[in-house]
Design an enzyme around this catalytic site. Structure first.
Site, PDB file in Angstrom:
ATOM      1  N   ALA A  13       0.829  -1.213   0.000  1.00 35.76           N
ATOM      2  CA  ALA A  13       0.000   0.000   0.000  1.00 35.76           C
ATOM      3  C   ALA A  13       0.864   1.266   0.000  1.00 35.76           C
ATOM      4  CB  ALA A  13      -0.925   0.005   1.216  1.00 35.76           C
ATOM      5  N   GLN A  15       4.193   3.948  -1.184  1.00 33.63           N
ATOM      6  CA  GLN A  15       4.381   4.717  -2.414  1.00 33.63           C
ATOM      7  C   GLN A  15       5.363   4.074  -3.391  1.00 33.63           C
ATOM      8  OE1 GLN A  15       6.200   8.459  -2.412  1.00 33.63           O
ATOM      9  NE2 GLN A  15       7.749   7.979  -0.897  1.00 33.63           N
ATOM     10  N   ARG A  92      12.484   5.001   9.516  1.00 36.75           N
ATOM     11  CA  ARG A  92      13.095   5.716  10.637  1.00 36.75           C
ATOM     12  C   ARG A  92      12.253   6.931  10.983  1.00 36.75           C
ATOM     13  NH1 ARG A  92      19.546   6.570  10.898  1.00 36.75           N
ATOM     14  NH2 ARG A  92      19.723   7.452  12.969  1.00 36.75           N
ATOM     15  N   ASN A 105      13.125  -3.709  12.704  1.00 40.69           N
ATOM     16  CA  ASN A 105      13.199  -4.425  11.432  1.00 40.69           C
ATOM     17  C   ASN A 105      13.643  -5.873  11.583  1.00 40.69           C
ATOM     18  OD1 ASN A 105      12.322  -2.749   9.138  1.00 40.69           O
ATOM     19  ND2 ASN A 105      13.729  -1.293  10.058  1.00 40.69           N
ATOM     20  N   GLN A 112       9.210 -12.611   8.286  1.00 37.48           N
ATOM     21  CA  GLN A 112       9.068 -12.837   6.841  1.00 37.48           C
ATOM     22  C   GLN A 112       9.996 -13.940   6.352  1.00 37.48           C
ATOM     23  OE1 GLN A 112       9.120  -9.045   4.749  1.00 37.48           O
ATOM     24  NE2 GLN A 112       7.162  -8.470   5.639  1.00 37.48           N
ATOM     25  N   ASN A 131      14.686  -0.634   4.192  1.00 32.15           N
ATOM     26  CA  ASN A 131      15.953  -0.308   4.878  1.00 32.15           C
ATOM     27  C   ASN A 131      15.936  -0.625   6.370  1.00 32.15           C
ATOM     28  OD1 ASN A 131      17.465   0.622   2.702  1.00 32.15           O
ATOM     29  ND2 ASN A 131      16.267   2.505   2.645  1.00 32.15           N
ATOM     30  N   ASP A 159      21.318   2.985  -6.337  1.00 31.34           N
ATOM     31  CA  ASP A 159      22.595   3.706  -6.210  1.00 31.34           C
ATOM     32  C   ASP A 159      23.412   3.556  -7.491  1.00 31.34           C
ATOM     33  OD1 ASP A 159      22.038   4.113  -3.324  1.00 31.34           O
ATOM     34  OD2 ASP A 159      22.303   1.944  -3.258  1.00 31.34           O
ATOM     35  N   ARG A 162      21.954   5.760 -10.073  1.00 28.72           N
ATOM     36  CA  ARG A 162      22.306   7.155  -9.752  1.00 28.72           C
ATOM     37  C   ARG A 162      23.727   7.460 -10.215  1.00 28.72           C
ATOM     38  NH1 ARG A 162      19.745   6.623  -3.638  1.00 28.72           N
ATOM     39  NH2 ARG A 162      17.726   7.629  -4.072  1.00 28.72           N
ATOM     40  N   HIS A 187      23.854  -0.190   1.485  1.00 27.95           N
ATOM     41  CA  HIS A 187      22.935   0.816   0.937  1.00 27.95           C
ATOM     42  C   HIS A 187      22.704   1.863   2.030  1.00 27.95           C
ATOM     43  CE1 HIS A 187      19.739   2.797  -1.178  1.00 27.95           C
ATOM     44  NE2 HIS A 187      18.888   2.554  -0.205  1.00 27.95           N
TER      45      HIS A 187
END
Length: 333
Positions: A13, A15, A92, A105, A112, A131, A159, A162, A187
């Site tokens: 759900a 973004q 965070r 986490n 999971q 993360n 990354d 980028r 990361h």
């Protein structure tokens, strides 16, 4: 037509998933002739939002999308899946220490991982995006002992993309003219974007990135910090984290796992470090240069590493060792 494959996206759900699900459902990732059953997993409060996402996917009228299953139950989410894209994680929050984030986490990815172990196909390919992605991936893998460690990877393709884009803009070429950049390590802001082995095609002639850019100070300074801090810069500008670019990177990563990397090219992904030739501690998920064939990745070994690179590679490894030890401490509690 092939049999449908089952793909779960967690945090469905959110973004990133909103930018990702359409690309998967229309065939950009697993192939234009591969039917898909999409399983959307999220926490109970997000189920009403998921219903809206399901409606939109239905309204796209995509021929490959055979079924969409929204759920908050791991036994439904991970049942007989071929691919898992684990986007959902605890973000965070203000005033949160990194170790608080890790603790929250560890609990999520332990659950999971155990669910993958119990319900998923043993051939499942698992990509961890949430993360801290490297350490979350390690915890998920350790919690799924019956699934090969090689089946787990974490996302450093964003990354990588980028870094390619920064070099391309600097050289005045399109990003597909840049290849073999490497993201080493975590990361996080300690990652090391390395272009010592990268090639740039400038007007039909391929040359080393250092020769194409002709600005060593930039390559060893602003270039590295721009890539390292890019996520924070996006948040500062958008007031939201990277979603479109993250979704594109997830698609690139999974498509390469499914169909392989181009001959003579390598990409970056966080993988289990066992057996690496770069002196990186073995019990880590660390980003390396990778080539993929027949859904099997292998590290690009034996690249020469200079002192500048060595120091940066070791610094990001040290951060990962510290994260791992903190996470394993929580895991054993």
């Amino acid at each position: 037509m092939a049999e449908p494959i089952r793909v779960v996206v967690t945090g469905a759900a959110g973004q990133i998933a909103y930018s990702l699900l359409y690309s998967i459902a229309k065939g950009d990732v697993f192939g234009k002739d591969q039917p898909i059953i999409l399983i959307l997993l999220d926490i109970p409060p997000m189920l009403p939002v998921l219903d809206g996402v399901v409606m939109e996917l239905q309204d796209c009228a995509l021929p490959l999308l055979r079924e969409v299953i929204p759920t908050d139950k791991v036994e439904v989410g991970f049942k007989d899946i071929d691919a898992a894209i684990l986007v959902g994680s605890m973000p965070r929050k203000e005033g949160m220490e990194r170790k608080d984030l890790l603790k929250a986490n560890v609990a999520i990815f332990k659950t999971q991982g155990a669910a993958l172990d119990k319900y998923a196909k043993k051939t499942v390919k698992v990509l961890v995006v949430g993360n801290p992605a490297n350490t979350n991936c390690l915890i998920a893998s350790k919690s799924a002992p019956s699934i090969p460690k090689e089946n787990f990877s974490c996302l450093t393709r964003l990354d990588h993309n980028r870094a390619c884009s920064q070099v391309a803009m600097r050289c005045g070429v399109s990003s597909d003219n840049v290849k073999n950049v490497i993201i080493w390590g975590n990361h996080s802001s300690t990652q090391y974007p390395d272009v010592h082995h990268a090639k740039v095609n400038v007007r039909g002639s391929e040359m080393a990135a250092y020769d194409a850019v002709k600005d060593e100070a930039w390559l060893r300074g602003d270039f590295i910090s721009t890539v390292q801090q890019r996520g924070a810069a996006v948040i500062k500008a958008r007031k939201l984290s990277s979603a479109m670019s993250a979704a594109k990177a997830i698609c690139d990563h999974m498509r390469d796992i499914w169909f392989g990397t181009k001959e003579g090219e390598f990409i970056s992904m966080g993988v289990y470090a066992a057996g690496n030739s770069y002196g990186i501690p073995e019990d880590l998920i660390y980003s390396f240069p990778i080539q993929i064939k027949n859904k099997t990745w292998k590290m690009v070994d034996g690249l020469p590493i200079n002192d500048f690179s060595r120091a940066k590679m070791d610094a990001t490894a040290a951060e990962l060792v510290e994260e791992r030890d903190t996470a394993l401490d929580f895991l054993s509690q």
